[in-house]
Enzyme design. Structure first.
Site, PDB file in Angstrom:
ATOM      1  N   SER A 195       0.832  -1.192   0.000  1.00 52.71           N
ATOM      2  CA  SER A 195       0.000   0.000   0.000  1.00 52.71           C
ATOM      3  C   SER A 195       0.874   1.252   0.000  1.00 52.71           C
ATOM      4  CB  SER A 195      -0.963  -0.047   1.192  1.00 52.71           C
ATOM      5  OG  SER A 195      -1.986   0.905   1.054  1.00 52.71           O
ATOM      6  N   GLU A 316      -9.506  -5.495  -3.518  1.00 55.86           N
ATOM      7  CA  GLU A 316      -8.863  -4.451  -2.715  1.00 55.86           C
ATOM      8  C   GLU A 316      -9.906  -3.559  -2.037  1.00 55.86           C
ATOM      9  OE1 GLU A 316      -5.573  -3.944  -2.379  1.00 55.86           O
ATOM     10  OE2 GLU A 316      -4.590  -4.911  -4.073  1.00 55.86           O
ATOM     11  N   HIS A 410      -7.888  -5.613   0.532  1.00 51.23           N
ATOM     12  CA  HIS A 410      -6.609  -4.911   0.701  1.00 51.23           C
ATOM     13  C   HIS A 410      -5.963  -5.308   2.026  1.00 51.23           C
ATOM     14  CE1 HIS A 410      -3.992  -1.496  -0.274  1.00 51.23           C
ATOM     15  NE2 HIS A 410      -4.088  -1.078   0.974  1.00 51.23           N
TER      16      HIS A 410
END
Length: 530
Positions: A195, A316, A410
């Protein structure tokens, strides 16, 4: 160095450029925590680039995690899923080392980890990031703390930009210079992150100052990108308005840290990776970030000798929309939410129409989520792989969480990459009974990549091979998202072809539509990209 006396293994002691540190042996692995790589970034050093730490005499204890940088807590909805420990103190620019063979001579591969958290949260102390498993498998593992939020990414007229990214560069320089004393090979450094950590790596890959400091890089669910300077300035100005001070580093440096965090959290409350909003992020600064990192990497205007492993999860967006019930709200808003997503992605109506045709059973929230995920994350990583096919490997994590509605969200892959599925913090996202064989496969791939640059599957080429990790036997799918990506390639977004109900890309009304969607969603706390 190690010593054994009377059958008891003494604590490991290693010399660094600033003094010696004493670690601990845990399960046969030497662990050093909280080693400073730069001086505390407060007082006269607040909002300034990092400087070396003061040397110390004697042996410094490195038995526990160092201070974590200032950060607001996650909202209640996200805190149930994401751990974010806080260690108080000023000396927050520190790192941790796990090594199976402390001392010079071992020349083991090295993996340096940059945590995620939207550049506003996270730290190296998150239990999921325990480096013991990498060291167990012959890799020296290093995890790094760096400045966050306004302290690390505020944009001011009287201070250099990107101090948090400069922290990461200073840590990488420390590793390159020092890791040999911990048994690592400075010529085999892999920089890995997820990320915001992956976004940071994209910038460092393109940074002239970082050339030669890494041999390989892993970008998990985060593309190379530079944030809009106006959005970052807007965050600073909104904070300044709340604080009734000038929007300068000098004025912000006089504000109590806790007050600054409360105001930052409040101002950033409506920011969302799905619908945008003011944010903190890496910006082009003409120095460390001379131009947009993705464009520099695709154009070849950056180091081209770094092996890459790139990837994403199948769902995600579910981490951004499921907490707090946002998934259901987006579905209820229907075409309004879809118009907001189009504004966020600056695409014409043919793109979401194509997604609906490809996925006729999907609801609005899934269409919006996948649309934005592709625009922000998958397409840039796809472009990077296309630009460097002989250096790139691509994966997709597709195993769905055992918890309701999260899917392959995610951050879910982290417990598998680290093989830390047994810690409670991993189970917050995965639930009970996550498959160990999947952890064996993913962790093994990361170890192989850090060791020799080959994770165990086909390099990128015109057939677009993607390694799928889904709980069964890992396998290759060729071009699994090519149909969606082709929609973007065909999208010319001409204003005259866009219906009146859908504002044209780039038009002022798109921003108005976006703000309207955010207000109607009543976003609970921060839903920015963790």
């Amino acid at each position: 160095m190690t010593a054994v006396r009377a059958g008891v293994q003494a604590d490991p002691v290693v010399s660094t450029p600033y003094g010696a540190v004493r670690g601990r042996y845990e399960h046969g692995i030497a662990v050093f925590r909280g080693i400073p790589y730069a001086a505390p970034p407060f007082g006269a050093r607040r909002f300034r680039p990092p400087v070396p730490p003061e040397p110390w005499d004697g042996v410094r204890d490195a038995g526990s995690f160092g201070s974590t940088p200032p950060k607001p807590p996650y909202s209640e909805a996200f805190a149930q899923l994401l751990a974010d420990p806080v260690v108080p103190g000023d000396d927050c620019l520190n790192l941790n080392v796990w090594t199976p063979e402390p001392g010079p001579g071992a020349r083991l591969p090295v993996l340096v980890w940059l945590h995620g958290g939207a550049l506003t949260r996270g730290s190296s102390a998150v239990p999921v990031y325990d480096g013991q498993t990498f060291a167990r498998d012959g890799v020296v593992f290093v995890s790094v703390n760096y400045r966050l939020g306004v302290e690390g990414y505020g944009l001011f007229p009287d201070a250099p930009a990107n101090p948090g990214l400069r922290d990461q560069l200073a840590a990488l320089e420390w590793v390159h210079r020092t890791i040999g004393a911990f048994g690592g090979d400075p010529g085999r450094i892999t920089l890995a992150g997820q990320s915001a950590g992956a976004i940071s790596i994209g910038a460092l890959l393109a940074a002239p100052q970082a050339r030669g400091l890494m041999r390989r890089a892993v970008l998990q669910s985060g593309p190379p990108e530079a944030f809009d300077r106006d959005k970052v300035r807007r965050m600073v100005r909104r904070m300044a308005t709340r604080l009734k001070i000038p929007a300068t580093a000098a004025a912000f440096a006089e504000v109590d840290r806790e007050l600054l965090l409360r105001v930052q959290a409040d101002v950033g409350r409506l920011s969302s990776p799905v619908l945008g909003g003011p944010t903190f992020g890496i910006v082009v600064d003409g120095d460390l970030v001379p131009r947009d990192p993705l464009e520099a990497l695709v154009d070849g205007d950056a180091s081209t000798d770094v092996d890459l492993m790139l990837g994403w999860t199948s769902d995600e967006y579910r981490l951004w929309l499921v907490p707090g019930g946002l998934l259901e709200r987006v579905d209820r808003l229907g075409t309004v939410a879809l118009a907001g997503a189009m504004a966020r992605c600056r695409c014409g109506h043919e793109v979401p129409r194509g997604y609906r045709a490809l996925h006729p059973e999907a609801g609005t929230a899934e269409i919006v989520g996948q649309l934005v995920t592709d625009h922000l994350l998958r397409l840039p990583l796809h472009r990077l792989a296309d630009a460097r096919p002989d250096r790139s490997y691509v994966y997709e994590f597709a195993w769905p969480s055992n918890l309701p509605d999260l899917g392959s969200c995610h951050g879910l892959e982290l417990g598998f990459v680290f093989d830390t599925g047994d810690v409670p913090e991993s189970r917050r996202l995965a639930g009970e009974g996550a498959p160990q064989e999947l952890a064996d496969a993913m962790h093994g791939a990361w170890v192989r990549f850090a060791t020799d640059g080959d994770p165990g599957w086909q390099r990128w080429d015109d057939s677009h091979p993607v390694r799928i990790f889904d709980g069964g036997e890992p396998h290759i799918a060729h071009g699994p998202r090519d149909a969606e990506f082709a929609l973007w390639a065909a999208d010319l977004t001409p204003a005259e072809s866009t219906p009146a109900s859908v504002p044209a890309a780039g038009s002022p009304t798109r921003g108005t539509e976006l703000r309207s969607v955010v207000r109607r969603l009543r976003l609970p706390g921060s839903v920015r990209r963790p």
